[in-house]
Design a protein around this motif. Structure first.
Motif, PDB file in Angstrom:
ATOM      1  N   THR A   1       0.796  -1.238   0.000  1.00 35.43           N
ATOM      2  CA  THR A   1       0.000   0.000   0.000  1.00 35.43           C
ATOM      3  C   THR A   1       0.823   1.279   0.000  1.00 35.43           C
ATOM      4  O   THR A   1       0.306   2.349  -0.342  1.00 35.43           O
ATOM      5  CB  THR A   1      -0.911   0.043   1.240  1.00 35.43           C
ATOM      6  N   GLY A   2       2.069   1.200   0.460  1.00 38.59           N
ATOM      7  CA  GLY A   2       2.881   2.398   0.603  1.00 38.59           C
ATOM      8  C   GLY A   2       2.722   3.070   1.943  1.00 38.59           C
ATOM      9  O   GLY A   2       3.308   4.130   2.197  1.00 38.59           O
ATOM     10  N   ALA A   3       1.919   2.469   2.832  1.00 40.93           N
ATOM     11  CA  ALA A   3       1.690   3.064   4.159  1.00 40.93           C
ATOM     12  C   ALA A   3       1.693   1.971   5.215  1.00 40.93           C
ATOM     13  O   ALA A   3       1.599   0.778   4.900  1.00 40.93           O
ATOM     14  CB  ALA A   3       0.366   3.812   4.182  1.00 40.93           C
ATOM     15  N   ASN A   4       1.800   2.390   6.457  1.00 42.20           N
ATOM     16  CA  ASN A   4       1.737   1.454   7.573  1.00 42.20           C
ATOM     17  C   ASN A   4       0.286   1.151   7.927  1.00 42.20           C
ATOM     18  O   ASN A   4      -0.620   1.959   7.651  1.00 42.20           O
ATOM     19  CB  ASN A   4       2.462   2.035   8.788  1.00 42.20           C
TER      20      ASN A   4
ATOM     21  N   SER B   1      -3.256   3.484   8.326  1.00 36.35           N
ATOM     22  CA  SER B   1      -3.425   4.563   7.346  1.00 36.35           C
ATOM     23  C   SER B   1      -3.753   4.010   5.968  1.00 36.35           C
ATOM     24  O   SER B   1      -3.594   4.692   4.952  1.00 36.35           O
ATOM     25  CB  SER B   1      -2.156   5.421   7.265  1.00 36.35           C
ATOM     26  N   CYS B   2      -4.201   2.750   5.926  1.00 39.96           N
ATOM     27  CA  CYS B   2      -4.430   2.081   4.636  1.00 39.96           C
ATOM     28  C   CYS B   2      -5.916   2.004   4.304  1.00 39.96           C
ATOM     29  O   CYS B   2      -6.771   1.932   5.180  1.00 39.96           O
ATOM     30  CB  CYS B   2      -3.850   0.672   4.670  1.00 39.96           C
ATOM     31  N   GLY B   3      -6.194   2.010   3.006  1.00 35.25           N
ATOM     32  CA  GLY B   3      -7.567   1.915   2.539  1.00 35.25           C
ATOM     33  C   GLY B   3      -7.631   1.317   1.154  1.00 35.25           C
ATOM     34  O   GLY B   3      -6.600   1.041   0.521  1.00 35.25           O
ATOM     35  N   PRO B   4      -8.822   1.149   0.586  1.00 37.18           N
ATOM     36  CA  PRO B   4      -8.975   0.445  -0.701  1.00 37.18           C
ATOM     37  C   PRO B   4      -8.731   1.306  -1.933  1.00 37.18           C
ATOM     38  O   PRO B   4      -8.535   0.766  -3.023  1.00 37.18           O
ATOM     39  CB  PRO B   4     -10.433  -0.006  -0.650  1.00 37.18           C
TER      40      PRO B   4
ATOM     41  N   ALA C   1      -5.804   6.588   3.647  1.00 30.14           N
ATOM     42  CA  ALA C   1      -5.441   7.186   2.358  1.00 30.14           C
ATOM     43  C   ALA C   1      -4.228   6.514   1.724  1.00 30.14           C
ATOM     44  O   ALA C   1      -3.737   6.974   0.683  1.00 30.14           O
ATOM     45  CB  ALA C   1      -5.172   8.674   2.537  1.00 30.14           C
ATOM     46  N   ASN C   2      -3.725   5.441   2.344  1.00 36.29           N
ATOM     47  CA  ASN C   2      -2.484   4.796   1.896  1.00 36.29           C
ATOM     48  C   ASN C   2      -1.306   5.759   1.927  1.00 36.29           C
ATOM     49  O   ASN C   2      -0.402   5.723   1.094  1.00 36.29           O
ATOM     50  CB  ASN C   2      -2.651   4.165   0.498  1.00 36.29           C
ATOM     51  N   GLU C   3      -1.369   6.631   2.897  1.00 36.38           N
ATOM     52  CA  GLU C   3      -0.295   7.592   3.168  1.00 36.38           C
ATOM     53  C   GLU C   3      -0.271   7.804   4.678  1.00 36.38           C
ATOM     54  O   GLU C   3      -1.312   8.127   5.278  1.00 36.38           O
ATOM     55  CB  GLU C   3      -0.553   8.914   2.443  1.00 36.38           C
ATOM     56  N   ASP C   4       0.883   7.587   5.295  1.00 43.61           N
ATOM     57  CA  ASP C   4       0.963   7.660   6.751  1.00 43.61           C
ATOM     58  C   ASP C   4       0.440   8.997   7.268  1.00 43.61           C
ATOM     59  O   ASP C   4       0.839  10.068   6.792  1.00 43.61           O
ATOM     60  CB  ASP C   4       2.405   7.466   7.224  1.00 43.61           C
ATOM     61  N   GLY C   5      -0.473   8.920   8.267  1.00 44.15           N
ATOM     62  CA  GLY C   5      -0.996  10.121   8.892  1.00 44.15           C
ATOM     63  C   GLY C   5      -2.123  10.776   8.133  1.00 44.15           C
ATOM     64  O   GLY C   5      -2.486  11.919   8.457  1.00 44.15           O
TER      65      GLY C   5
END
Length: 577
Positions: free
Chosen positions: A337-340, A343-346, A369-373
């Motif tokens: 996903t690119g995130a931890n 902070s992940c989603g579809p 948002a697939n972006e941390d924070g």
């Protein structure tokens, strides 16, 4: 049995590793002793209860035309490779090599062995149906054995296997065994439920569990308050009693900052949105490891409402796996996903997305948002991302709608003691086990599989039937029917009378334990309550002089004052009703 000549030693306290009451009571009552983690030696009392239960099983199965056999506990690797279960069973299958470097395993179950046993003998439809059973030791290398015989490594099990010419006949065999199991557990006098269940590694398209109800049970059961419907939570359909379907107009997607909001609870507090209106994204591998040559990750995303819990068995079945899928590690999630996690989603994922039914009624919800924070609000399936499959994936819970009525589901705890499976051709096809039908054409057997955990059931009975003083045995499997407490060991008159009762009752066919130790009456009474035989007869000088003796019913603790000359008659009537 004379206590003074037995190897029976009771304990005031149970060892620290005994976690539930039945485990504690069995250890304290000298019914079993640990040899190694998950492996026990059965004492005489424990073995007597086990053998009595085995005899009930034999009587009911023999009455239904089943034949008892005994198969080896040690199986060759080649047999399990025919069904691919040498790898599928994973680490639970204890494997080893003999001095000739040949690979074997200890029998965790016997589908392969029994199919091999019949495949060269049952050659014609005229040889069918057949139902074979055994009562045998099994070994499953539990990663963390616990709760005594509930989750042991070595245990005694009754397993039966039916062979039929077609599905119609196979389901008749299934119903015959189903009724046999009901008769077996009815004879125990315990509270149980028959529930729909998952077949697990055994496989099969139809299966029911027999569950003894107990607060310490490992299995969560859901039972309808209006019908006879009951199911293990693993397979129970999750249906909202009042489904939520949002009528909101779809809004534009918006990214917003959510620093340090890693859990649904945190996010709910931060956004002031209830957990049931948030959507969480979980990540799993669709590779369950059954094919050692396939090392690919096969990641999938699963969407649930924030207030719901994933049912791994349902996900396993949706993905068509043999074993429940493993969650991805934090590192694997980041690679996908690119995130931890948190902070992940579809939105924007390039992997399959599976959505639980509960999410389908939501609109304009929040996801990672697939972006941390960061998170996204006003996200909508079918608009901002596409769903691979919508399915029932959440764990059902108390208060959900009954699948068969307008009623609600109520929660119970249970201990699985029996399981019946309709297997179909799962094993006969893989092992090329065939017979000739009426037209002389080779056909694969239709099979059924039927298991009862013998030692587990004995402990489960204790877990359900006990009080603050000890075990309360049902008559059917009590190690002894009558417990005589000889209260004045050094008084020959009392001693002779006690042994007179002992001999007469045994001659009438009752199992009798006489406590002839030179101990105080109170000490003996404590032990008698701990061991829990249905009736206790106190024989002492005072009672004999008064012309009446005490008979105590263990279940109700009712004390009956019975004339000496009527003691035998009283016990005969009490135990034969």
């Amino acid at each position: 049995m004379k206590w003074s000549q037995s190897l029976l030693y009771t304990l005031k306290e149970a060892p620290s590793d005994a976690e539930i009451i039945s485990h504690k009571l069995m250890i304290r009552a000298g019914m079993m002793k640990k040899l190694a983690p998950g492996i026990y030696t059965y004492g005489n009392l424990g073995l007597r209860a086990i053998r009595k239960f085995e005899n009930i099983i034999r009587e009911e199965l023999n009455r239904r035309g089943c034949q008892e056999i005994l198969m080896p506990m040690v199986h060759p690797k080649e047999l399990w490779e025919e069904t691919n279960r040498w790898e599928e069973m994973g680490a639970g299958l204890l494997k080893f090599k003999n001095r000739n470097d040949q690979s074997f395993c200890l029998g965790a179950t016997h589908e392969e062995a029994v199919t091999d046993y019949v495949r060269n003998d049952l050659r014609s439809y005229k040889d069918l149906p057949r139902n074979l059973y055994q009562i045998q030791t099994k070994y499953r290398d539990e990663i963390r054995p616990r709760f005594g015989l509930m989750r042991g490594r070595e245990f005694i099990m009754k397993d039966a296997y039916s062979f039929d010419m077609n599905q119609i006949e196979a389901l008749k065999s299934y119903e015959l065994m189903y009724s046999g199991y009901k008769a077996i557990f009815d004879r125990l006098g315990a509270k149980y439920r028959i529930v729909q269940a998952d077949a697990g590694n055994i496989g099969g398209s139809q299966t029911h569990e027999f569950q003894l109800l107990a607060d310490a049970g490992e299995d969560a059961l859901l039972v309808s308050d209006t019908t006879s419907y009951a199911a293990n939570v693993e397979v129970c359909p999750a249906i909202d009693f009042e489904p939520h379907i949002s009528q909101e107009v779809i809004k534009p997607k918006e990214k917003f900052e959510t620093p340090n909001q890693k859990t649904i609870a945190d996010l709910s507090k931060f956004t002031q949105v209830s957990e049931k209106e948030l959507v969480k994204t979980l990540f799993f591998s669709a590779n369950d490891g059954t094919n050692p040559k396939d090392k690919s990750l096969k990641p999938v995303a699963v969407l649930l409402r924030g207030s719901d819990e994933l049912n791994p068995i349902k996900l396993k079945n949706v993905l068509g796996l043999t074993n429940p899928p493993q969650m991805l590690t934090d590192l694997e999630v980041r690679e996908v996903t690119g995130a931890n996690p948190g902070s992940c989603g579809p939105v924007g994922l390039k992997i399959p997305v599976y959505m639980d039914n509960g999410v389908s009624g939501l609109r304009n919800y929040i996801v990672g948002a697939n972006e941390d924070g960061y998170h996204l609000r006003n996200v909508n399936h079918g608009h901002d991302y596409q769903v691979t499959l919508q399915a029932d994936l959440r764990l059902a819970r108390e208060g959900d709608k009954c699948p068969e009525s307008s009623g609600k589901l109520k929660s119970y705890r249970g201990i699985e003691v029996g399981h019946v499976f309709y297997l179909g051709k799962k094993y006969s096809e893989k092992m090329k086990a065939t017979f000739l039908d009426q037209q002389g054409k080779a056909q694969f057997f239709e099979m059924g599989c039927y298991g009862i955990g013998v030692t587990r059931t004995v402990q489960a009975i204790i877990e359900q039937l006990h009080d603050q003083d000890g075990i309360v045995w049902p008559k059917a499997i009590a190690p002894f029917h009558i417990h005589i407490c000889l209260l004045d060991v050094k008084n020959d008159i009392v001693k002779n009378k006690a042994f007179e009762f002992y001999d007469k009752l045994q001659n009438l066919g009752f199992d009798v334990l006489i406590d002839d130790r030179d101990e105080r009456p109170g000490f003996k009474f404590k032990d008698a309550d701990l061991l829990g035989m249905p009736y206790r007869l106190n024989v002492g000088a005072k009672g004999l002089e008064a012309g009446e003796l005490e008979i105590i019913e263990r279940k109700t603790k009712t004390v009956h004052k019975v004339k000496v000359e009527e003691v035998i008659h009283f016990l005969k009537q009490a135990l034969n009703t």
